[in-house]
Design an enzyme around this catalytic site. Structure first.
Site, PDB file in Angstrom:
ATOM      1  N   LYS A  60      47.876  48.924  43.023  1.00 12.22           N
ATOM      2  CA  LYS A  60      48.676  47.726  42.760  1.00 12.22           C
ATOM      3  C   LYS A  60      50.169  48.020  42.756  1.00 12.22           C
ATOM      4  CE  LYS A  60      45.885  44.334  40.414  1.00 12.22           C
ATOM      5  NZ  LYS A  60      45.922  43.499  39.208  1.00 12.22           N
TER       6      LYS A  60
ATOM      7  N   LYS B 164      35.581  37.978  50.454  1.00 13.68           N
ATOM      8  CA  LYS B 164      35.129  37.915  49.066  1.00 13.68           C
ATOM      9  C   LYS B 164      35.781  36.719  48.357  1.00 13.68           C
ATOM     10  CE  LYS B 164      35.494  40.533  44.878  1.00 13.68           C
ATOM     11  NZ  LYS B 164      35.917  41.559  44.068  1.00 13.68           N
TER      12      LYS B 164
ATOM     13  N   LYS C 239      40.349  33.663  43.760  1.00 13.40           N
ATOM     14  CA  LYS C 239      41.334  32.608  43.589  1.00 13.40           C
ATOM     15  C   LYS C 239      42.581  32.901  44.429  1.00 13.40           C
ATOM     16  CE  LYS C 239      43.894  30.301  39.916  1.00 13.40           C
ATOM     17  NZ  LYS C 239      43.250  29.058  39.549  1.00 13.40           N
TER      18      LYS C 239
END
Ligand code: TRP
Length: 326
Positions: free
Chosen positions: A114, A192, A195
């Site tokens: 990340k 996949k 959101k």
């Protein structure tokens, strides 16, 4: 005998989708009968990457709590609560932070990934898994139901528990991950469901919205016309049939032979999916009309969590020899 403790956590992303339902919620609902469950909505964790967008944080928490309850989490059995209401998590995070070498944290895969992907470099983000360890250990949880991606965080949690215990005496159990096997739920674009990909089907939406999305779903690209043979094993629509259509085996041969067209196939899926969500959606509607039920569930959850967190912190302060440890 006292039940074993399970702690689970989810970032407040707002309205939950089928991936959350199948991957986590249904599992939690079945665990709540056999364990002492704590379901923590980890709002502080969401700040580690999304500190700039907090305007709708309260709403996201509330939407999620509604989905929890609608899916069948029972506040009498399971403490549903918001992390930031239990300040003891922060105190334990601080104390744990002394025990964890920075290079150890820099090696955690989620940090490495990340950091690059989102350009995150904060002290708080580096400490993300230490805060997660505090979430887990403050309830002396024995099991943590998580997906594969969270295993390195559980490993670090175990290391922290061991190190703490070796310095200050036996306070914490070494929790274990309870890996949940579940199918990866495809979103409407075939990737996949997530959101952030904007490809999700939510619990909260109407059956009509769901049908529109299903009708737009990505299918086997080799099947262009009705009559073309399909490849159900490569089709996300068929993957969803396997979950929501009782006699899904019957779809396979008629898709494969070309007899069943994609439009018809999607109509069947939409109908079955909406049927499967009917009760959950009805319950959610009821909660939307009676938000006080949700508020009171969060309050009683926070009370239960607070009690346990206070007890643990007493042990912790005493073990370390801090003031305030009576
Ligand atoms: N890191 C977890 C995730 O991204 C969220 C989380 C925070 C969590 N604290 C936790 C999960 C404690 C389990 C237990 O999914």
């Amino acid at each position: 005998m006292a039940k074993d403790v399970i702690l689970s956590g989810m970032q407040p992303t707002g309205k939950l989708h089928l991936g959350n339902l199948e991957g986590a919620l249904k599992n939690w609902v079945s665990l709540q009968n056999d364990y002492q469950m704590y379901c923590c909505i980890v709002d502080w964790h969401s700040l580690t990457s999304d500190y700039a967008h907090t305007g709708d944080l309260k709403e996201r928490i509330f939407e999620m709590a509604m989905d929890y309850l609608a899916s069948g989490l029972n506040p009498e059995k399971c403490a549903i609560f918001v992390q930031s209401q239990i300040k003891e998590h922060a105190e334990l995070h601080l104390l744990f932070s002394m025990l964890v070498p920075v290079p150890r944290l820099a090696r955690v895969p989620s940090f490495k990934e990340k950091r690059k992907e989102l350009g995150l470099d904060s002290y708080g983000f580096l400490g993300y898994p230490v805060l997660q360890a505090a979430d887990i250990l403050i309830y002396k949880a024995k099991y943590v139901p998580v997906g594969q991606d969270q295993l390195p965080h559980i490993e670090l949690t175990r290391e922290i528990a061991r190190k703490f215990n070796s310095f200050y005496g036996d306070v914490f159990p070494e929790p274990e991950a309870k890996l949940t096997k579940f199918p990866v739920i495809p979103g409407i674009d075939g990737r996949k469901m997530s959101k952030s990909y904007n490809n999700d089907i939510t619990i909260a939406e109407s059956p009509e919205e769901t049908t529109v999305k299903i009708m737009k779903m990505y299918t086997d690209p080799k099947k262009i016309y009705k009559g073309d043979p399909g490849h159900p094993e490569e089709c996300p629509v068929y993957l969803l049939h396997q979950i929501y259509t009782l006699d899904y085996e019957k779809i396979y041969p008629v898709c494969h032979s070309g007899e069943l067209g994609c439009v018809e196939c999607k109509k069947i899926l939409a109908k079955n999916l909406n049927k499967a969500l009917e009760l959950i959606r009805a319950k959610r509607k009821e909660l939307e009309e009676n938000p006080e039920i949700v508020k009171s569930a969060l309050e009683s959850g926070a009370k239960k969590a607070q009690k346990k967190a206070k007890e643990t912190m007493k042990d912790v302060r005493k073990a370390i020899g801090l003031c305030g440890a009576s």
